[in-house]
Design an enzyme around this catalytic site. Structure first.
Site, PDB file in Angstrom:
ATOM      1  N   ASP A   1       0.940  -1.185  -0.145  1.00  5.54           N
ATOM      2  CA  ASP A   1       0.281  -0.023   0.000  1.00  5.54           C
ATOM      3  C   ASP A   1       0.813   1.431  -0.080  1.00  5.54           C
ATOM      4  OD1 ASP A   1      -2.340   1.650   0.222  1.00  5.54           O
ATOM      5  OD2 ASP A   1      -1.837   1.860   2.578  1.00  5.54           O
TER       6      ASP A   1
ATOM      7  N   ASN B   1      -6.743   0.825  -2.686  1.00  6.12           N
ATOM      8  CA  ASN B   1      -7.892   0.882  -3.799  1.00  6.12           C
ATOM      9  C   ASN B   1      -7.422   1.568  -5.002  1.00  6.12           C
ATOM     10  OD1 ASN B   1     -10.654   0.219  -2.710  1.00  6.12           O
ATOM     11  ND2 ASN B   1      -9.216   0.532  -0.843  1.00  6.12           N
ATOM     12  N   THR B   2      -6.628   2.621  -4.749  1.00  4.83           N
ATOM     13  CA  THR B   2      -6.031   3.533  -5.813  1.00  4.83           C
ATOM     14  C   THR B   2      -5.097   2.849  -6.636  1.00  4.83           C
ATOM     15  OG1 THR B   2      -6.087   5.323  -4.025  1.00  4.83           O
ATOM     16  CG2 THR B   2      -4.982   5.984  -6.234  1.00  4.83           C
TER      17      THR B   2
ATOM     18  N   CYS C   1     -11.123   2.642   0.679  1.00 10.06           N
ATOM     19  CA  CYS C   1      -9.732   3.130   0.648  1.00 10.06           C
ATOM     20  C   CYS C   1      -9.124   2.282   1.992  1.00 10.06           C
ATOM     21  CB  CYS C   1      -9.382   4.412   1.073  1.00 10.06           C
ATOM     22  SG  CYS C   1      -7.828   4.973   1.726  1.00 10.06           S
ATOM     23  N   THR C   2      -7.675   1.635   1.815  1.00 12.65           N
ATOM     24  CA  THR C   2      -7.764   0.699   2.878  1.00 12.65           C
ATOM     25  C   THR C   2      -7.386   1.422   4.320  1.00 12.65           C
ATOM     26  OG1 THR C   2      -5.480   0.614   1.905  1.00 12.65           O
ATOM     27  CG2 THR C   2      -6.868  -1.168   1.276  1.00 12.65           C
ATOM     28  N   HIS C   3      -7.185   2.728   4.112  1.00 18.75           N
ATOM     29  CA  HIS C   3      -6.877   3.481   5.326  1.00 18.75           C
ATOM     30  C   HIS C   3      -8.214   3.678   6.359  1.00 18.75           C
ATOM     31  CE1 HIS C   3      -2.974   4.713   3.667  1.00 18.75           C
ATOM     32  NE2 HIS C   3      -2.807   5.130   4.869  1.00 18.75           N
TER      33      HIS C   3
ATOM     34  N   GLU D   1      -2.908   8.728   8.962  1.00 22.16           N
ATOM     35  CA  GLU D   1      -1.789   8.620   9.029  1.00 22.16           C
ATOM     36  C   GLU D   1      -0.929   9.508  10.210  1.00 22.16           C
ATOM     37  OE1 GLU D   1       1.059   6.826   7.047  1.00 22.16           O
ATOM     38  OE2 GLU D   1      -0.501   5.911   5.969  1.00 22.16           O
TER      39      GLU D   1
ATOM     40  N   TYR E   1      -1.141   8.260  -2.775  1.00 23.27           N
ATOM     41  CA  TYR E   1      -1.492   7.915  -3.984  1.00 23.27           C
ATOM     42  C   TYR E   1      -2.583   8.410  -4.846  1.00 23.27           C
ATOM     43  CZ  TYR E   1       2.230   4.141  -4.154  1.00 23.27           C
ATOM     44  OH  TYR E   1       3.305   3.400  -4.034  1.00 23.27           O
ATOM     45  N   GLY E   2      -3.695   8.640  -3.670  1.00 23.91           N
ATOM     46  CA  GLY E   2      -4.868   9.051  -4.247  1.00 23.91           C
ATOM     47  C   GLY E   2      -4.982  10.193  -5.013  1.00 23.91           C
TER      48      GLY E   2
HETATM   49  N1  DGL Z   1      -4.733   3.261   1.010  1.00 25.30           N
HETATM   50  C1  DGL Z   1      -4.628   3.862  -0.326  1.00 25.30           C
HETATM   51  C2  DGL Z   1      -6.051   3.215  -0.984  1.00 25.30           C
HETATM   52  O1  DGL Z   1      -6.740   2.374  -0.359  1.00 25.30           O
HETATM   53  C3  DGL Z   1      -4.593   5.276  -0.446  1.00 25.30           C
HETATM   54  C4  DGL Z   1      -3.985   6.088   0.185  1.00 25.30           C
HETATM   55  C5  DGL Z   1      -3.423   7.068  -0.450  1.00 25.30           C
HETATM   56  O2  DGL Z   1      -4.095   8.109  -0.921  1.00 25.30           O
HETATM   57  O3  DGL Z   1      -2.170   6.851  -0.539  1.00 25.30           O
HETATM   58  O4  DGL Z   1      -6.413   3.887  -1.972  1.00 25.30           O
END
Ligand code: DGL
Length: 270
Positions: A11, A75-76, A185-187, A153, A43-44
């Site tokens: 991730d 997810n991204t 989103c996994t967060h 975070e 990443y989003g």
């Molecule tokens: N945890 C990530 C997801 O599921 C993305 C978090 C990010 O923006 O880096 O999309």
């Protein structure tokens, strides 16, 4: 491929640990090698091309560590890169979007589903695409929640600012009369209690991590890759920045003790 080799999971940061937790619960005999790209998070908000490049680099890194399968616990990256890397690498690669989408499409009673995720995931429209494949009558409403990842975070999961943002983000979806909400989103499963408080008890919250771990178990079983020897579990955790902070956080989430997290210089990823 040897069955007792590990499974790679990655991730952009700590979010993928919510998927690791499910994997550890469902297939405890498997060893995990985790990579959190903390130096390049989020990443989003990045372009599809950039996320594909990062995904390729991390997959190469994990393959170099001898993994037998890879879970894109983001997810991204699943939305932007899964199809591309699946065609490029000769190893089972599983994303989190399809399993979560299927689960939500089955769970809804009124056919109205909300999805919260990063800007990249929501703008890709991928949840809606997969959900319509399972149930063509569903109506999907997306809402990007760009402040959730930095709040998680920073460890602000139970903070008034997070409640305020959760309430603002989800109110537009509640106005659409959704009965199911995907934590896309996994967060976000780390904000589950906060989100539950603001949306109330009647909304079904879908965490794709559970179904992802189930799909992983099916794929490795089907391919004859399940660890069938007596397991000597030695999970390993790598990040591209902030190893000690990550280690401490991981110990609040995972069912095992993380003794060490190693820093990897992103230049080395090539
Ligand atoms: N945890 C990530 C997801 O599921 C993305 C978090 C990010 O923006 O880096 O999309």
């Amino acid at each position: 491929m040897i069955n007792n080799t590990p499974i790679g999971v990655f991730d952009s940061g700590i979010g993928g640990l919510t998927v690791v937790k499910e994997i550890m619960n469902q297939i405890p005999g498997e060893t995990i090698i985790y990579f959190g790209d903390t130096a390049r998070l989020p990443y989003g908000s990045k372009s599809k091309e950039t996320v594909i490049t990062y995904t390729r680099q991390i997959i190469r890194f994990l393959i170099g560590k001898g993994v037998k399968a890879i879970v894109i616990a983001c997810n991204t990256a699943s939305a932007f890169a899964l199809e591309t890397v699946k065609a490029e690498f000769d190893i089972p690669i599983i994303g989190v979007v399809k399993p979560g989408a299927k689960m939500a499409a089955k769970a809804t009673r009124n056919g109205r589903i909300g999805v919260i995720g990063t800007v990249g995931t929501i703008e890709s429209g991928i949840y809606s695409e997969f959900m319509s494949q399972t149930n063509p009558r569903v109506k999907v409403f997306g809402k990007a929640c760009p402040l959730f990842v930095p709040l998680v975070e920073e460890g602000l999961v139970d903070d008034p600012v997070t409640y305020e943002m959760a309430s603002r983000y989800t109110s537009v979806l509640l106005d659409k009369d959704i009965d199911t909400l995907v934590l896309g989103c996994t967060h976000y499963p780390l904000l589950r209690k906060t989100i539950r408080k603001v949306v109330g008890e009647d909304i079904v919250l879908v965490n794709p991590a559970y179904e992802t771990a189930k799909s992983l178990a099916e794929v490795i079983t089907h391919k004859g890759l399940r660890n069938d020897s007596s397991p000597k579990i030695d999970h390993k955790f790598y990040v591209s920045d902030g190893a000690e902070k990550f280690r401490q956080f991981a110990n609040t989430i995972l069912p095992c003790e993380v003794m060490e997290t190693k820093d990897i210089n992103i230049e080395e990823l090539g």
